[in-house]
Design an enzyme around this catalytic site. Structure first.
Site, PDB file in Angstrom:
ATOM      1  N   GLN A  22      54.270  37.961  20.462  1.00  0.00           N
ATOM      2  CA  GLN A  22      54.495  36.721  21.188  1.00  0.00           C
ATOM      3  C   GLN A  22      53.424  36.327  22.204  1.00  0.00           C
ATOM      4  OE1 GLN A  22      57.868  34.709  24.145  1.00  0.00           O
ATOM      5  NE2 GLN A  22      58.375  36.558  23.040  1.00  0.00           N
ATOM      6  N   ASN A  40      45.879  41.921  21.446  1.00  0.00           N
ATOM      7  CA  ASN A  40      46.889  42.504  22.329  1.00  0.00           C
ATOM      8  C   ASN A  40      47.424  43.804  21.749  1.00  0.00           C
ATOM      9  OD1 ASN A  40      48.340  41.251  20.259  1.00  0.00           O
ATOM     10  ND2 ASN A  40      49.985  40.520  21.578  1.00  0.00           N
ATOM     11  N   TYR A  95      57.136  45.636  27.104  1.00  0.00           N
ATOM     12  CA  TYR A  95      57.775  44.544  26.375  1.00  0.00           C
ATOM     13  C   TYR A  95      58.182  43.495  27.394  1.00  0.00           C
ATOM     14  CZ  TYR A  95      57.965  47.151  21.981  1.00  0.00           C
ATOM     15  OH  TYR A  95      57.635  47.811  20.829  1.00  0.00           O
ATOM     16  N   GLU A  96      58.686  42.381  26.900  1.00  0.00           N
ATOM     17  CA  GLU A  96      59.092  41.274  27.770  1.00  0.00           C
ATOM     18  C   GLU A  96      59.916  41.736  28.971  1.00  0.00           C
ATOM     19  OE1 GLU A  96      59.855  37.912  29.599  1.00  0.00           O
ATOM     20  OE2 GLU A  96      58.672  37.792  27.770  1.00  0.00           O
ATOM     21  N   ASP A 148      56.026  37.578  28.217  1.00  0.00           N
ATOM     22  CA  ASP A 148      55.198  37.356  27.033  1.00  0.00           C
ATOM     23  C   ASP A 148      54.519  35.989  27.065  1.00  0.00           C
ATOM     24  OD1 ASP A 148      55.244  39.680  25.445  1.00  0.00           O
ATOM     25  OD2 ASP A 148      57.274  39.277  24.813  1.00  0.00           O
ATOM     26  N   GLY A 183      63.873  27.442  48.088  1.00  0.00           N
ATOM     27  CA  GLY A 183      62.917  26.607  48.805  1.00  0.00           C
ATOM     28  C   GLY A 183      63.482  26.154  50.132  1.00  0.00           C
ATOM     29  N   GLY A 184      62.812  25.212  50.768  1.00  0.00           N
ATOM     30  CA  GLY A 184      63.255  24.733  52.075  1.00  0.00           C
ATOM     31  C   GLY A 184      64.533  23.918  52.016  1.00  0.00           C
TER      32      GLY A 184
END
Length: 422
Positions: free
Chosen positions: A16, A94, A137-138, A167, A244-245
C-alpha cells in the site's frame, strides 16, 4: 499537458504505502513502470472477491501504471533491471531491510549506474537507529508514531484510525520528497536518496498532539473535556474533542443508528446565534445570555452541559436536517459519512472522487479519485495493469530491445520463475 509528462518511474513497491505514492504520480502524468516479480505484487491475490481476478486491494492502488515482470534471481533479469535504471528518473522501493542490498543493489551502486536517478525508499522505521531492522505494518506505525495513544477514550483501549495514516500517509510524504529531489536533480544533474519511515510519517501527522504534550508542562488543556493538569506527562485520549481552540464534538441524531451523527464545532463567533436557536426547544430560553456559557472560557468549563443541551436539541432531527439548521447559522459542522453515504454522495461524484472503471477480469468497479486537482492538468484515471501486461511493450519501447533479444531473455528465464523441479 500532464504535469509530470516525460517523467519515468521504476516502481518496485508493493502492498500500500509505495503504490499510493506511485499512483498519485501516475495520475499526474508520470510513466510508472510497475516492476513485479513473476508471482506479482502480493496484494493481487489478497482479499480477492472475484475468483481469478486481481483484488480490489491491488486495483485501487495501481491505476495508470504499466506492469513488467522480471526475475531478479536471474543474471538476465538483473541486467534488465540495470537497463531500466538508466532509462528512469525515479526508482522507488519498500522492501524489508537489506533486501535490495542482498541483490547487489545498494544506493551507492544504483547512484553509480545512473547518477541523476532519484531513489525513494519507504521503511517501517528508517535505515538508522535501534528500530531500523524491525518490520512495520499500518497499525504498528500508528502505535509507534503516537496516533493510537491519543485515539479513543481515557478509560478504554487505544484505537487505530480507519484512515491509513501509516501506509497511505507515508506514501504521500514520499511523493513530496521525490518531487523535491527530482527538481534538484534537474538543476544539478545529481540524484539523491529519499527515505520516509512510516513511524516518522505518523509522528508528523500527530503534530498537534506534540503541541499539547509541551503545553502540559505549563498547565492544563482547557479545551479538553477530560481532566488534564500541569506536569501531566502524556496527552490523554479525549474521545471526539476537537483538539483545537474551538470546542467540537459528535452529536447523535435520529434515528440514532451507528452513523447517525454529526460533528459540530462551536465557534466563539456563532455561539449566540446557536444558543438562541436551540435554547427555547430545550427549555432553556436564556441560553444565549446565561453566564455559564457567556465566554469561551466558561463554555470550556461547562462543556459537558453544553453538549448535553445540543444533543437534546438534535434528538428530533436527522443528521442532514440538523446540518441544514446549523448551516443557516454558519456553524461549522459535518455529518459522519459512512462508506455508503460517500459512495452515493452528489458532492463526491461531482468532484470525481468516486470513479467507475472497467477491468478485463472483474468488470465494473469503483476507485477513489484523484484528491489533488490541477486546473491545467486534470487527472484521467485508468485501470490497473494485469500482471506482466506491458512486459514486451516496456522492453521494446523503453529499452529498445529487438524481438530476438526479447526471445532470448525469455528463454533464459529473465521474466518468469523457473519451473519447479518435480
Amino acid at each position: 499537458m500532464e504535469a509530470l509528462k516525460g517523467v519515468r518511474i521504476l516502481d518496485m513497491t508493493h502492498v500500500q504505502a509505495g503504490p499510493t505514492c506511485s499512483q498519485l504520480l501516475a495520475w499526474m502524468g508520470a510513466d510508472v513502470i510497475k516492476f513485479e516479480p513473476p508471482q506479482g505484487d502480493a496484494t493481487r491475490g489478497q482479499l480477492r472477491d472475484v475468483p481469478g481476478a486481481d483484488s480490489l486491494y491491488f486495483t485501487m492502488l495501481n491505476c495508470n501504471k504499466r506492469s513488467i515482470t522480471v526475475n531478479m534471481k536471474s543474471a538476465e533479469g538483473k541486467a534488465v533491471f540495470v537497463d531500466l535504471l538508466r532509462k528512469c528518473d525515479i526508482m522507488m522501493e519498500n522492501f524489508g531491510p537489506g533486501v535490495l542490498d542482498r541483490l547487489g543493489f545498494t544506493w551507492e551502486k544504483i547512484h553509480e549506474i545512473n547518477p541523476k536517478l532519484v531513489m525513494g525508499s519507504i521503511k517501517g522505521f528508517g535505515s538508522s537507529g535501534p528500530y531500523a531492522e524491525f518490520k512495520a505494518y499500518e497499525n504498528v506505525a500508528q502505535a509507534m508514531g503516537g496516533a493510537m495513544s491519543t485515539t479513543g477514550v481515557p478509560d478504554g483501549p487505544p484505537f487505530v484510525t480507519g484512515a491509513q495514516i501509516g501506509d497511505s500517509g507515508t506514501g504521500l510524504h514520499l511523493a513530496i520528497g521525490l518531487l523535491a529531489a527530482l527538481h534538484q536533480a534537474n538543476r544539478t544533474g545529481q540524484g539523491q536518496y529519499v527515505e520516509v519511515a512510516m513511524m516518522d510519517g505518523v509522528m508528523n501527522l500527530c503534530r498537534v498532539k506534540f503541541r499539547d504534550h509541551q503545553r502540559l508542562t505549563r498547565g492544563p488543556l482547557p479545551e479538553y473535556s477530560v481532566p488534564t493538569y500541569a506536569g501531566m506527562h502524556e496527552v490523554p485520549r479525549a474521545g471526539n474533542d476537537s483538539g483545537g481552540g474551538q470546542l467540537g464534538n459528535a452529536i447523535h441524531c435520529k434515528p440514532h443508528g451507528a452513523n447517525d451523527w454529526i460533528y459540530v464545532v462551536v465557534q466563539e463567533a456563532v455561539w449566540t446565534a446557536l444558543a438562541k436557536r436551540i435554547g427555547p426547544d430545550v427549555e432553556f430560553p436564556g441560553l444565549d445570555t446565561d453566564p455559564q456559557f457567556a465566554t469561551i472560557g466558561e463554555r470550556r468549563k461547562n462543556q459537558q452541559l453544553m453538549w448535553t443541551l445540543i444533543n437534546k436539541f438534535a434528538e428530533r432531527y436527522t443528521k442532514r436536517e440538523f446540518m441544514a439548521i446549523l448551516n443557516e447559522l454558519d456553524v461549522p459542522c459535518g455529518p459522519i459519512m459512512s462508506t455508503q453515504d460517500l459512495a452515493t454522495d452528489e458532492h463526491v461524484r461531482g468532484r470525481d472522487m468516486y470513479v467507475e472503471l472497467d477491468h478485463p477480469q472483474r468488470g465494473k468497479w469503483y476507485n477513489v479519485g484523484m484528491p489533488i486537482k490541477l486546473s491545467a492538468s486534470p487527472a484521467k484515471i485508468e485501470r490497473s495493469p494485469l500482471l506482466g501486461e506491458h512486459t514486451d511493450e516496456v522492453l521494446t519501447q523503453v529499452l529498445g530491445y529487438d524481438a530476438a533479444k526479447v526471445s532470448t531473455l525469455k528463454a533464459a528465464g529473465a521474466f518468469a520463475a523457473p519451473p519447479k523441479k518435480g
